[in-house]
Design a protein around this motif. Structure first.
Motif, short mmCIF file in Angstrom:
data_model
loop_
_atom_site.label_atom_id
_atom_site.label_comp_id
_atom_site.label_asym_id
_atom_site.label_seq_id
_atom_site.Cartn_x
_atom_site.Cartn_y
_atom_site.Cartn_z
N GLY B 40 -5.08 -20.40 0.44
CA GLY B 40 -5.55 -19.06 0.08
C GLY B 40 -4.86 -17.92 0.79
N GLN B 41 -3.93 -18.25 1.66
CA GLN B 41 -3.25 -17.18 2.39
C GLN B 41 -2.04 -16.68 1.60
OE1 GLN B 41 -1.30 -18.41 5.98
NE2 GLN B 41 -1.71 -16.47 7.02
N SER B 42 -1.74 -15.43 1.82
CA SER B 42 -0.59 -14.89 1.12
C SER B 42 0.38 -14.31 2.14
CB SER B 42 -1.11 -13.84 0.14
OG SER B 42 -0.12 -12.97 -0.22
N VAL B 43 1.55 -14.91 2.20
CA VAL B 43 2.53 -14.50 3.19
C VAL B 43 3.74 -13.92 2.48
CG1 VAL B 43 4.12 -15.34 4.96
CG2 VAL B 43 1.79 -16.18 4.90
N GLY B 44 4.22 -12.81 2.98
CA GLY B 44 5.38 -12.17 2.39
C GLY B 44 6.64 -12.56 3.13
N LEU B 45 7.71 -12.76 2.38
CA LEU B 45 9.00 -13.04 2.99
C LEU B 45 9.95 -11.94 2.53
CD1 LEU B 45 10.62 -15.06 4.68
CD2 LEU B 45 11.01 -16.39 2.63
N VAL B 46 10.30 -11.06 3.44
CA VAL B 46 11.23 -9.99 3.09
C VAL B 46 12.53 -10.21 3.85
CG1 VAL B 46 9.50 -8.23 2.60
CG2 VAL B 46 10.39 -8.44 4.91
N GLY B 47 13.55 -9.50 3.47
CA GLY B 47 14.78 -9.64 4.22
C GLY B 47 15.96 -9.20 3.43
N ASN B 223 0.18 -11.00 5.91
CA ASN B 223 1.18 -11.34 6.91
C ASN B 223 2.57 -11.30 6.30
OD1 ASN B 223 -0.46 -12.05 9.30
ND2 ASN B 223 -1.36 -13.47 7.83
N ILE B 224 3.51 -10.88 7.12
CA ILE B 224 4.87 -10.70 6.62
C ILE B 224 5.85 -11.36 7.58
CG2 ILE B 224 6.64 -8.98 6.07
CD1 ILE B 224 4.46 -7.03 5.35
N MET B 225 6.83 -12.05 7.01
CA MET B 225 7.93 -12.58 7.82
C MET B 225 9.20 -11.87 7.38
SD MET B 225 7.11 -16.65 7.67
CE MET B 225 7.35 -16.88 5.92
N VAL B 226 10.03 -11.56 8.32
CA VAL B 226 11.27 -10.87 8.01
C VAL B 226 12.44 -11.80 8.28
CG1 VAL B 226 12.70 -8.85 8.48
CG2 VAL B 226 10.23 -8.70 8.72
N MET B 227 13.29 -11.99 7.28
CA MET B 227 14.45 -12.86 7.44
C MET B 227 15.71 -12.05 7.55
SD MET B 227 14.43 -16.27 5.13
CE MET B 227 15.65 -17.37 5.82
N HIS B 228 16.60 -12.51 8.40
CA HIS B 228 17.86 -11.82 8.57
C HIS B 228 18.89 -12.87 8.94
CE1 HIS B 228 20.50 -8.47 9.31
NE2 HIS B 228 20.72 -8.84 10.54
N ARG B 229 19.97 -12.95 8.18
CA ARG B 229 21.03 -13.93 8.45
C ARG B 229 20.48 -15.32 8.71
NH1 ARG B 229 25.01 -10.13 11.67
NH2 ARG B 229 25.18 -8.60 10.03
N ALA B 230 19.71 -15.84 7.74
CA ALA B 230 19.27 -17.23 7.73
C ALA B 230 18.16 -17.56 8.72
CB ALA B 230 20.45 -18.18 7.93
N ARG B 231 17.70 -16.59 9.50
CA ARG B 231 16.62 -16.87 10.44
C ARG B 231 15.45 -15.95 10.21
NH1 ARG B 231 18.39 -19.58 15.18
NH2 ARG B 231 20.62 -20.02 15.04
N ILE B 232 14.27 -16.39 10.67
CA ILE B 232 13.13 -15.48 10.66
C ILE B 232 13.19 -14.70 11.96
CG2 ILE B 232 10.62 -15.33 10.76
CD1 ILE B 232 10.51 -17.71 8.88
N VAL B 233 13.39 -13.40 11.85
CA VAL B 233 13.58 -12.62 13.07
C VAL B 233 12.28 -11.94 13.52
CG1 VAL B 233 16.03 -12.21 12.74
CG2 VAL B 233 14.39 -10.62 11.74
N GLU B 234 11.31 -11.89 12.62
CA GLU B 234 10.08 -11.23 13.00
C GLU B 234 8.97 -11.69 12.07
OE1 GLU B 234 10.65 -7.05 13.36
OE2 GLU B 234 8.62 -6.72 14.13
N ALA B 235 7.78 -11.89 12.61
CA ALA B 235 6.64 -12.24 11.77
C ALA B 235 5.40 -11.60 12.37
CB ALA B 235 6.47 -13.77 11.71
N GLY B 236 4.51 -11.14 11.52
CA GLY B 236 3.31 -10.52 12.04
C GLY B 236 2.45 -9.97 10.93
N SER B 237 1.39 -9.28 11.31
CA SER B 237 0.52 -8.69 10.30
C SER B 237 1.25 -7.53 9.65
CB SER B 237 -0.76 -8.19 10.95
OG SER B 237 -0.50 -6.98 11.64
N ARG B 238 0.81 -7.19 8.43
CA ARG B 238 1.53 -6.12 7.72
C ARG B 238 1.45 -4.82 8.49
NH1 ARG B 238 -2.17 -6.15 2.41
NH2 ARG B 238 -4.19 -6.14 3.42
N HIS B 239 0.34 -4.61 9.16
CA HIS B 239 0.19 -3.38 9.90
C HIS B 239 1.22 -3.30 11.03
CE1 HIS B 239 -1.48 -0.50 12.76
NE2 HIS B 239 -1.93 0.11 11.69
#
Ligand SMILES: Nc1ncnc2c1ncn2[C@@H]1O[C@H](COP(=O)(O)OP(=O)(O)OP(=O)(O)O)[C@@H](O)[C@H]1O
Ligand SMILES: Nc1ncnc2c1ncn2[C@@H]1O[C@H](COP(=O)(O)OP(=O)(O)OP(=O)(O)O)[C@@H](O)[C@H]1O
Ligand code: SF4
Ligand SMILES: [Mg+2]
Ligand SMILES: [Mg+2]
Lengths: 317, 276
Positions: B40-47, B223-239
């Motif tokens: 039921g969780q929704s996680v965003g992957l941006v990058g 929750n959002i994870m940020v990808m940059h050059r093949a790695r997750i560089v940051e993850a946290g709450s949207r706020h």
């Protein structure tokens, strides 16, 4: 570029239905005109008619598309070929299918130079490699030798932009050129588009992209232009209920997004009388049912197709 | 137990260069990423474009090879699944694709495209099937007369909705949505996002929501994870991601969101976060 009375009709079950209906449009030299509107309003049909991409056995294109004084609709295939790809570049909405899957990226970008310029092979390759850098392609030297399936969605899109720009076109038709790009890359591509001195017909859903690049904006609904104005004006003072509804649907932190009720009518179900947008409004003003509103100039350069734009507050639901 | 657990995932592709296409190295499309997703969780992957987001999604669906690491779905390693649990997995995880032109078979009618997963997993009568397809078309805002048409007769946005209808046909537990709305206009985007929120609540769906549009991801995911050059560089709450971005790329991402001033006061893309 000057478009007058353009209609594009598709054959559906033996009958022709208009996807673009009697449309007038001007793209002055060096300016960027953005066309906005929901999906299915006829934006791509308009773009395809300019470069003669419609299948003549299923599609009827009528009207006048003037490019530097000649009517593109009356040119033969050979004359058209000279113009498209050379004078007029096109970025297609779907990058993956616009690329030839069997050809390396660099080679496809360099290819049109063979037909439209007299550059040598080395010069052609040099220009293609330079463009890959200009569109901010990651690892451009390596990408030059790769095939489309080896690229990400955004990389394909940048390859398509590079191949549209390679012949330095005087007019660029860009159909959703940045939908697959993140905003940092998008910002650099938009800057690149601002820097080339070509007129641009920019088709997009994204008001942010419009605000960043366009000189003028035309809002299309159901095959017609419903509002056109200078870029700043359209955001500061949108008049047509459709434009206002469209802008209300942007995610800006609201809990639930505004959705325009109903859908763009399919070609077969296009309303024949009255205001085409009126049917999607809950409290439609009575008299809008009867006459199809004409595009009227309400202030210098600002045209609206709405018979009662003065009461749009009433109409906006 | 987490619904999905990705442990040290790596996906490398060989690089060929020059005219002869010799292998001269490898592209690290995904390089050692780990995360979990609860039911039921929704996680965003941006990058950044090309940072490996789609590759991550495809690996979870088993659509690409894995060079290292593990992907566990309900505690089971998906690369080792067989028989019944494999079929449950294929039913439980669906994908919505970025590119609708190649993901919808041009020679099939919309009815058959949407009914295909139903036919594979649920045996219903043709009448039931048709009713279900019409229901699904209705939920994504398409006319039921569309069922007899072919994909090429639709505009880009309409085609994306057909893909969504197909993905939700089996009521999966996890949907990997790869740029599901980037081809859509604002109103349809709003409709699809609202709808994806609704079915999420209704069916307890989890999303891995891949997008390059931070506004859309902020709207959809806690929750959002940020990808940059093949790695997750940051993850946290949207706020946190919106207001305290840690990584330089995240800051650039936020700074590049085009700001527009639409009439009516606070309508400005830059300040879209006030409601959270
Ligand atoms: N080859 C075709 N045959 C029949 N109908 C078509 C064809 N191409 C487009 N249409 C119809 O014409 C209308 C306009 O389509 P068009 O592709 O121009 O829309 P669009 O504004 O570009 O939408 P999008 O933003 O989704 O790309 C739609 O209703 C579509 O279903
Ligand atoms: N089949 C393949 N062969 C070789 N390289 C590949 C292949 N598929 C992807 N890549 C490479 O892997 C990297 C990551 O690609 P991916 O599609 O995951 O990016 P993405 O984050 O989804 O980007 P976008 O936002 O542009 O869609 C890119 O550098 C791409 O060139
Ligand atoms: S006010 Fe009337 S003419 Fe204007 S958009 Fe509404 S229904 Fe159409
Ligand atoms: Mg289109
Ligand atoms: Mg991708």
């Amino acid at each position: 570029m000057e478009i007058r009375g353009l209609s594009v009709s598709f054959r559906i079950g033996g009958q022709y239905f208009a996807a673009v209906d009697d449309l007038d449009l001007d793209i002055p030299e060096g300016e960027t005109l953005a066309v906005m509107g929901e999906s299915g309003c006829g934006k791509s049909s308009l773009a395809h008619s300019i470069i003669g991409l419609h299948d003549p056995s299923r599609t009827r294109v009528e009207g006048y598309i003037g490019y530097r004084g000649q009517n593109l609709l009356t040119l033969c295939e050979a004359e058209l070929n000279k113009i498209r790809g050379g004078h007029i570049g096109m970025v297609f909405q779907d990058p993956a299918s616009a690329l030839n899957p069997l050809m390396r990226i660099g080679e496809q970008i360099a290819e049109p130079l063979m037909y439209h310029t007299s550059l040598t092979k080395t010069e052609r390759e040099g220009r293609a490699a330079q463009l890959l850098r200009d569109v901010d392609m990651p690892r451009p030297e390596q990408t030059y030798w790769q095939y489309p399936h080896e690229l990400s969605g955004g990389m394909c899109q940048r390859a398509v932009i590079a191949s549209a720009l390679v012949c330095r076109p005087a007019l660029l038709i860009a159909d959703e050129p940045t939908t697959a790009l993140d905003v940092t890359v998008q910002a650099r591509i938009l800057e690149l588009l601002r820097d080339i001195d070509a007129s641009i017909l920019l088709i997009t859903h994204d008001p942010g992209v419009v605000a960043e690049t366009a000189d003028r904006v035309a809002v299309m609904y159901a095959g017609q232009i419903v509002e056109t104005a200078p870029c700043a004006e359209i955001f500061a003072n949108p008049l047509h209920p459709y434009t206002r509804s469209l802008l209300s649907a942007m995610p800006r932190g609201q809990d639930r997004l505004y959705v325009i009720p109903g859908a763009v009518p399919s070609l077969e179900n296009m309303p024949r009388t009255g205001c085409r947008f009126g049917r999607r409004i809950a409290r439609m003003p009575e008299d809008c049912h009867d006459d199809a509103p004409a595009l009227r100039e309400v202030s210098p350069g600002h045209y609206v197709r709405c018979s009662c734009h003065a009461v749009f507050e009433l109409c906006h639901c | 137990m987490s619904l999905l657990e990705v442990r040290n995932l790596r996906v490398f592709y060989p690089v060929r260069s020059g005219v002869f296409g010799r292998i001269t190295g490898c592209t690290k499309a995904v390089d050692d990423i780990s995360f979990t997703l609860e039911p039921g969780q929704s996680v965003g992957l941006v990058g950044e474009s090309g940072s490996g987001k789609s590759t991550t999604g495809r690996a979870i669906l088993g659509l690409t090879h894995i060079s290292g690491g593990q992907i566990l779905f309900e505690g089971e390693d998906i690369t080792r699944l067989a028989g019944r649990s494999r079929s449950a997995y294929r039913r439980g995880v669906q994908m919505i694709f970025q590119d609708t032109y190649s993901s919808l078979n041009p020679r099939k009618r919309v009815l058959d495209i949407i009914a295909e997963p139903l036919r594979n997993f649920e045996r219903g009568t043709p009448a039931e099937e048709r009713r279900r397809v019409h229901e699904l078309l209705d939920t994504v805002g398409l006319d039921s007369s569309c069922a007899c048409k072919y994909p090429r007769e639709f505009s880009g946005g309409q085609r994306q909705r057909i893909g969504i209808a197909r993905a939700i046909a089996l009521r999966p537990k996890l949907i990997v949505a790869d740029e599901p709305v980037s081809a859509l206009d604002l109103s349809v985007q709003a409709q699809v996002l609202n709808y994806m929120q609704d079915i999420r609540r209704e069916l307890g769906l989890a999303y891995l929501f891949i997008s390059h549009d931070l506004n859309v991801v902020t709207h959809m995911c806690e929750n959002i994870m940020v990808m940059h050059r093949a790695r997750i560089v940051e993850a946290g709450s949207r706020h946190d991601i919106r207001h305290n971005p840690g990584h330089a790329y995240t800051r650039e991402l936020i700074a590049s969101i085009p700001g527009i001033n639409v009439t009516g006061g606070a309508i400005c893309a830059k300040h879209s976060c006030t409601a959270h």
